[in-house]
Design a protein around this motif. Structure first.
Motif, PDB file in Angstrom:
ATOM      1  N   ILE A  63       8.137  71.770  29.939  1.00  0.00           N
ATOM      2  CA  ILE A  63       9.120  72.937  30.864  1.00  0.00           C
ATOM      3  C   ILE A  63       9.650  73.734  29.423  1.00  0.00           C
ATOM      4  N   ALA A  64      10.072  72.910  28.334  1.00  0.00           N
ATOM      5  CA  ALA A  64       9.883  73.070  26.848  1.00  0.00           C
ATOM      6  C   ALA A  64       9.662  74.711  26.033  1.00  0.00           C
ATOM      7  N   PHE A  65       7.722  74.495  26.650  1.00  0.00           N
ATOM      8  CA  PHE A  65       7.926  76.015  26.634  1.00  0.00           C
ATOM      9  C   PHE A  65       8.205  77.198  27.720  1.00  0.00           C
ATOM     10  N   GLN A  66       8.954  76.686  28.716  1.00  0.00           N
ATOM     11  CA  GLN A  66       9.232  77.515  29.250  1.00  0.00           C
ATOM     12  C   GLN A  66      10.542  78.161  28.778  1.00  0.00           C
ATOM     13  N   ILE A  67      11.088  76.957  28.430  1.00  0.00           N
ATOM     14  CA  ILE A  67      12.526  77.709  27.859  1.00  0.00           C
ATOM     15  C   ILE A  67      12.500  78.162  26.538  1.00  0.00           C
ATOM     16  N   MET A  68      11.960  78.445  25.724  1.00  0.00           N
ATOM     17  CA  MET A  68      11.423  78.956  24.656  1.00  0.00           C
ATOM     18  C   MET A  68      10.861  80.433  25.315  1.00  0.00           C
ATOM     19  N   GLU A 163      30.569  75.443  30.794  1.00  0.00           N
ATOM     20  CA  GLU A 163      30.678  73.602  30.546  1.00  0.00           C
ATOM     21  C   GLU A 163      30.283  73.618  32.029  1.00  0.00           C
ATOM     22  N   GLU A 164      30.964  74.340  33.490  1.00  0.00           N
ATOM     23  CA  GLU A 164      30.165  74.615  34.757  1.00  0.00           C
ATOM     24  C   GLU A 164      28.495  75.346  34.130  1.00  0.00           C
ATOM     25  N   PHE A 165      28.361  76.226  34.068  1.00  0.00           N
ATOM     26  CA  PHE A 165      27.270  76.964  33.675  1.00  0.00           C
ATOM     27  C   PHE A 165      25.714  75.838  32.646  1.00  0.00           C
ATOM     28  N   ARG A 166      26.975  75.244  31.898  1.00  0.00           N
ATOM     29  CA  ARG A 166      25.734  74.040  31.107  1.00  0.00           C
ATOM     30  C   ARG A 166      25.039  72.783  32.418  1.00  0.00           C
ATOM     31  N   ASP A 167      25.921  72.456  33.090  1.00  0.00           N
ATOM     32  CA  ASP A 167      25.981  71.733  33.913  1.00  0.00           C
ATOM     33  C   ASP A 167      24.494  72.001  34.919  1.00  0.00           C
ATOM     34  N   ARG A 168      24.446  73.391  35.612  1.00  0.00           N
ATOM     35  CA  ARG A 168      23.891  73.637  36.500  1.00  0.00           C
ATOM     36  C   ARG A 168      22.476  74.343  35.464  1.00  0.00           C
ATOM     37  N   ILE A 169      22.595  74.316  34.356  1.00  0.00           N
ATOM     38  CA  ILE A 169      21.186  74.667  33.802  1.00  0.00           C
ATOM     39  C   ILE A 169      20.248  73.554  34.305  1.00  0.00           C
ATOM     40  N   LYS A 170      21.079  71.982  33.766  1.00  0.00           N
ATOM     41  CA  LYS A 170      21.087  71.276  33.425  1.00  0.00           C
ATOM     42  C   LYS A 170      20.274  70.618  34.930  1.00  0.00           C
ATOM     43  N   ALA A 171      20.490  70.855  36.120  1.00  0.00           N
ATOM     44  CA  ALA A 171      20.342  71.044  37.176  1.00  0.00           C
ATOM     45  C   ALA A 171      18.666  71.084  37.512  1.00  0.00           C
ATOM     46  N   ILE A 172      19.639  72.537  37.236  1.00  0.00           N
ATOM     47  CA  ILE A 172      17.996  73.117  37.332  1.00  0.00           C
ATOM     48  C   ILE A 172      16.422  72.657  36.670  1.00  0.00           C
ATOM     49  N   ILE A 173      17.103  72.152  35.456  1.00  0.00           N
ATOM     50  CA  ILE A 173      16.309  71.494  34.174  1.00  0.00           C
ATOM     51  C   ILE A 173      15.385  70.509  34.827  1.00  0.00           C
ATOM     52  N   GLU A 174      16.624  69.426  35.536  1.00  0.00           N
ATOM     53  CA  GLU A 174      16.224  68.455  36.596  1.00  0.00           C
ATOM     54  C   GLU A 174      15.169  68.332  37.495  1.00  0.00           C
ATOM     55  N   LEU A 175      15.439  69.511  38.028  1.00  0.00           N
ATOM     56  CA  LEU A 175      15.059  70.155  39.603  1.00  0.00           C
ATOM     57  C   LEU A 175      13.286  70.591  39.148  1.00  0.00           C
ATOM     58  N   ILE A 176      13.555  70.977  37.963  1.00  0.00           N
ATOM     59  CA  ILE A 176      11.453  71.425  37.111  1.00  0.00           C
ATOM     60  C   ILE A 176      11.118  70.141  37.251  1.00  0.00           C
ATOM     61  N   TRP A 177      11.346  69.347  36.556  1.00  0.00           N
ATOM     62  CA  TRP A 177      11.153  68.043  36.211  1.00  0.00           C
ATOM     63  C   TRP A 177      10.577  66.991  37.703  1.00  0.00           C
ATOM     64  N   ARG A 178      11.319  66.648  38.597  1.00  0.00           N
ATOM     65  CA  ARG A 178      10.919  66.340  39.740  1.00  0.00           C
ATOM     66  C   ARG A 178      10.023  67.032  40.168  1.00  0.00           C
ATOM     67  N   SER A 179      10.005  68.158  39.990  1.00  0.00           N
ATOM     68  CA  SER A 179       9.090  68.803  40.958  1.00  0.00           C
ATOM     69  C   SER A 179       7.980  69.251  40.054  1.00  0.00           C
ATOM     70  N   GLY A 180       7.597  69.453  39.487  1.00  0.00           N
ATOM     71  CA  GLY A 180       6.303  68.724  38.925  1.00  0.00           C
ATOM     72  C   GLY A 180       5.821  70.522  38.676  1.00  0.00           C
ATOM     73  N   GLU A 181       4.947  71.291  37.758  1.00  0.00           N
ATOM     74  CA  GLU A 181       4.949  72.530  38.298  1.00  0.00           C
ATOM     75  C   GLU A 181       3.157  73.135  39.002  1.00  0.00           C
ATOM     76  N   ILE A 182       2.305  71.767  38.241  1.00  0.00           N
ATOM     77  CA  ILE A 182       0.724  72.659  39.013  1.00  0.00           C
ATOM     78  C   ILE A 182       0.408  72.518  40.196  1.00  0.00           C
ATOM     79  N   LEU A 183       0.206  73.414  40.710  1.00  0.00           N
ATOM     80  CA  LEU A 183      -0.023  73.016  42.159  1.00  0.00           C
ATOM     81  C   LEU A 183      -1.352  71.800  42.016  1.00  0.00           C
ATOM     82  N   VAL A 184      -0.679  71.801  43.409  1.00  0.00           N
ATOM     83  CA  VAL A 184      -1.427  70.569  43.757  1.00  0.00           C
ATOM     84  C   VAL A 184      -2.924  70.217  45.122  1.00  0.00           C
ATOM     85  N   GLU A 185      -2.627  72.053  45.291  1.00  0.00           N
ATOM     86  CA  GLU A 185      -3.618  72.300  46.530  1.00  0.00           C
ATOM     87  C   GLU A 185      -3.365  73.890  46.312  1.00  0.00           C
TER      88      GLU A 185
END
Length: 910
Positions: A63-68, A163-185
């Motif tokens: 996630i940190a690398f994608q942010i950069m 501030e609303e934009f900031r909340d949306r940014i945090k929501a997307i970061i949380e979504l990425i964290w909870r989804s996981g990036e790797i292709l399972v199949e």
């Protein structure tokens, strides 16, 4: 205007601020969801993993690398926008403003400029190469995050809104964290095709509109008058695809898959067009109370709608006209009625365009109608042209099976026939129209699939013309007979016609020259191919307007004014894997030079298809520098270039970035031809490059041929894990044989990059330059003098420098620690370290100083991720050792997750 150094510092400061802001958001998310122990990982200056499990470290740092990556992408786009605002587009290297300024220095006429633009068609070809490591849903989340970054550039928003934009940014970061990036199949071909269709329908049409706007602005600023309403005056762009057509070593791409792909591409084009026309109907609510519709518009309305007896009574005739165009698209119940070809729709839209102009509404014509004509001119009814690719060995097996079925003596040994016997037999066969067999579906697998795929091409051409069909490409083309075999298979599939000039093939056939030997032999093979009677008969017919060509099995008359074009594909990956970067690049340059001259002998333009990948050792590099480095004449008939794997998301995932990359491609194709670039080497430089090519190839191959090289390679890199990865639907080996020769170039490069050797991108360069300096000092002096002025040499040296600087000695040593045999480990490390040191020294001599002084922004960007990468590499080494000892699926998944994280940090896979 601020100095260059000031601009660099300002840009770097903004990047740092934006990265810190997003990392703060990410830390807050982790703390709020109960993962506070992970927060120290996101401190850039001194990240700490403590006792954090490896899989969580990989996930956080991905996630940190994608942010950069996203921040750097946005910073680059915003810098370009500032240059536009300040009127400094000519300083934007590779842009239309840059090239038009350089072109003006050579004083071409306006006619020469516009003609070069018209004929310099570029064909980005999207492939399903297995280098995209991230899930499509995560890529979509990254795009949303990027869009929010762009929004925050706008000063109009209030603190509450920000501030609303900031909340949306945090929501997307949380979504990425909870989804996981790797292709399972492992993805299947259908999911890869859906992904490509998303880019074709959602990204490219918008990107082309943005790119066109930048082109118009640059032409205006350059003081060039031209007809902006005529789409034929715009840069020519056509899209291609391999997904669903490339079956080389890919058993899951069947004839059925190819048929489905043709159908889905056509459906996508017509659906996208219908949506645009529906919106056009809403926009064209002009009342005849305020302007009188021209008679020709009303007449065409009555033709499109015979039930309309009094078109003059229609209150909004322009709206009705747009609706009728949409209603007559060949979709649903009207699939066999209405318009047959895109050119018919364009003709009607031009009527609408002219009627608006005649009513004094030229602005409306340009804003609403021209983009749809441009869409049709680019995408037609086919969205992208699908290439069909297979390797020559597979074709030989299919041919043997056909000959056995036809009772041809010794047919089962066709692959072992001499070249003279093969050519004589096939040439005689191609004077006849009849096939070897009728019922291919019940024959052996190779002939069933090879001919089956070509039959789907024949069906496509019969029903819709040739626009949706790209090239039939032969991997591993080693001889004329390889090309004649495909002609013969096309005959089996109904893709040939007998004319008064002889047998012709309806689909263009393209050889793919991959290894260094293939490149060196390409001239002789193409000479024999262009001289062959079937090629000479076919080429004039293959130049026909694509959609109008051979539909309904017709054989149109060739157009005598259309230049003949024969395509040749060049393999950047395998030539590098085979011989190293210097020999590969010089071999590619020479092959193009020789083939251009050969084409002139036959009155044929050679259009090159550049099979470039996502890393330096697979042909990657800055687009504008790549185009400028090509031999003179290489771009004249247009060019095709692959866009592979993760590069598609990086280049075309966001609209501004996509438009920028298209601009670099089209502007560079035109500018490199008209600007004075001095890219033809002197005899002295050619001699120097030949010396470097031979010496570096010998050094590179010497390493690969060392005893125990495979032991070192398979242990000191994660190649064994990559072979188990879920990246891409295609297997990592063509035939499954565990040999270096059979290993594809993508996992070869990917594995060396992951372990930070980057070996294919630089090995052999340093010792060859040192030898040149020692043995032929006058040639070294000539090389040094031209290092920054000869575009080809500058491009190659900068790419080598990128690779050698990306390598890391201490990390190499750590991965080599996995090799249990001390003697093997130390022997190869010494060879690699010595060569890297020699390469860095040689580059410093040729380019006058270290990288950090000459290219400070690149240097900082390259090393900005080092501390995070150090953590990940250390963990990956431990994970590899555990997985190799246990063989467990859980350990493998952790290794693959670390591979994904490191790939994000390096911004490349293979």
């Amino acid at each position: 205007m601020p100095s260059f150094e000031q601009q660099i510092n300002t840009g770097l400061e903004k990047v740092d601020r934006d990265i810190d802001h997003l990392l703060t958001c990410a830390r807050e998310v982790l703390e709020e969801i109960g993962e506070a122990e992970l927060s120290p990982l996101l401190v850039r200056e001194n990240p700490s993993a403590n006792q954090v499990p490896a899989e969580k470290t990989a996930q956080v740092l991905s996630i940190a690398f994608q942010i950069m990556n996203l921040v750097e992408e946005n910073a680059a786009n915003q810098a370009g926008r500032r240059r536009e605002t300040e009127g400094h587009t000519a300083s934007d290297t590779g842009s239309w403003g840059y090239w038009l300024k350089r072109i003006a220095e050579t004083h071409p006429t306006k006619g020469e400029l516009l003609e070069t633009i018209r004929r310099s068609t570029v064909f980005p070809v999207l492939t399903g190469h297995p280098t995209e490591a991230k899930r499509p849903s995560v890529l979509a989340a990254h795009r949303k995050l990027y869009e929010l970054l762009v929004e925050l550039e706008n000063d109009m928003y209030t603190p509450i809104e920000r501030e609303e934009f900031r909340d949306r940014i945090k929501a997307i970061i949380e979504l990425i964290w909870r989804s996981g990036e790797i292709l399972v199949e492992k993805p299947d071909v259908a999911s890869e095709r859906d992904n490509i269709l998303n880019y074709l329908t959602q990204k490219f049409p918008v990107a082309i509109e943005i790119s066109d706007a930048r082109f118009r602005a640059a032409m205006s600023q350059a003081g060039i008058e031209w007809d902006e309403s005529d789409v034929n005056s715009y840069p020519r762009i056509h899209l291609g695809s391999w997904v669903g057509g490339d079956r080389d070593g890919h058993p899951f791409v069947t004839a059925e898959v190819t048929a489905e792909t043709f159908a889905q591409l056509r459906s996508a084009a017509l659906s996208t067009l219908a949506k645009k026309l529906k919106q056009l109907g809403k926009d064209m609510a002009l009342s005849q109370l305020f302007q009188s519709p021209p008679a020709y518009l009303l007449e065409r309305i009555s033709q499109l709608d015979p039930k309309c007896l009094n078109p003059g009574d229609i209150e909004e005739p322009w709206k009705r006209f747009a609706e009728l165009v949409r209603e007559n698209l060949p979709r649903g119940k009207k699939a066999d009625k209405g318009y047959k070809q895109p050119s018919e729709v364009i003709a009607d839209l031009q009527i609408l365009q002219r009627s608006l102009a005649d009513s004094g509404a030229q602005r409306l014509a340009n804003l609403y109608v021209r983009p749809i004509i441009r869409f049709l001119d680019t995408f037609g009814f086919h969205m992208a042209a699908l290439d069909i690719r297979q390797n020559s060995g597979y074709h030989d097996r299919a041919m043997s099976q056909l000959l056995v079925a036809a009772g041809v003596e010794d047919g089962e040994n066709f692959a072992d026939w001499s070249e003279e016997r093969r050519v004589a037999f096939l040439s005689e066969e191609l004077t006849r129209a009849r096939p070897f067999a009728q019922d291919h579906e019940h024959m052996e697998p190779e002939v069933r699939e090879a001919v089956g795929a070509l039959k789907e091409v024949a069906n496509q051409i019969r029903d819709y013309g040739r626009a949706g069909v790209g090239q039939a490409i032969i991997s591993m083309t080693r001889s004329l007979s390889d090309l004649l075999v495909l002609y013969t298979l096309c005959r089996e599939a109904g893709l040939t016609r007998m004319t008064d000039k002889g047998n012709i093939c309806l689909v263009p056939i393209s050889p793919l020259f991959e290894t260094l030997d293939d490149l060196e032999n390409s001239e002789a093979i193409m000479d024999a191919f262009l001289a062959h009677p079937m090629t000479q008969a076919s080429l004039p017919w293959q130049q026909r307007a694509l959609d109008e060509g051979f539909a309904n099995y017709g054989v149109p008359s060739p157009c005598p004014d259309t230049p003949l074009i024969q395509e040749a594909m060049l393999g950047y990956s395998d030539s590098n894997k085979d011989s190293g970067i210097i020999a590969s690049q010089w071999g590619l340059y020479n092959a193009q030079t020789r083939l251009i001259a050969l084409g002139e002998k036959y009155g044929v333009k050679i259009r090159f298809f550049h099979g470039r990948g996502g890393t330096v050792s697979r042909g990657a590099g800055p687009t504008h520098r790549f185009l400028e480095a090509l031999p003179e004449g290489s771009l004249a008939p247009g060019s095709r270039v692959t866009e592979q794997g993760e590069i598609i998301a990086q280049k075309y995932g966001n609209f501004l970035t996509a438009a920028r990359n298209l601009e670099l491609l089209v502007a560079g194709s035109v500018g490199s031809q008209l600007a004075e670039s001095h890219n033809t080497p002197t005899p002295e430089l050619a001699e120097a490059m030949s010396f470097l090519s031979e010496y570096s190839a010998k050094t590179y191959r010497g390493l690969l041929q060392e005893d125990d090289f495979l032991t070192f390679y398979r242990t000191a890199t994660p190649i064994d894990a990559l072979e188990q990865s879920r990246i891409g639907s295609r297997p990592s080996r063509r035939s499954g044989k565990p040999s270096l020769k059979d290993l594809r170039a993508i996992p070869w490069v990917f594995s060396w990059n992951q372990s930070r050797f980057y070996m294919p991108g630089w090995y052999g360069v340093g010792s060859s330059i040192a030898a040149l300096k020692s043995e032929k000092p006058e040639l070294f002096a000539a090389l040094k003098k031209s290092a920054k002025t000869w575009p080809f040499l500058r491009y190659v040296l900068y790419n080598v420098e990128n690779s050698v600087e990306s390598a890391n000695r201490s990390i190499m040593d750590s991965y080599a620690g996995l090799v249990s045999d001390d003697k093997i480990r130390e022997r190869f490390l010494k060879l690699i370290h010595d060569e890297r040191a020699a390469t860095r020294e040689a580059l410093g001599q040729l380019l006058d100083g270290p990288l950090e002084k000459r290219r400070p922004r690149f240097y900082k960007t390259l090393h900005a991720r080092d501390k995070w990468l150090d953590l990940l590499h250390a963990q990956q080494i431990e994970l590899l050792a555990s997985w190799r000892a246990s063989g467990s699926e859980e350990n493998l998944r952790n290794v693959l997750q670390s591979i994904n994280a490191i790939a994000a940090g390096l911004r490349t896979t293979g």
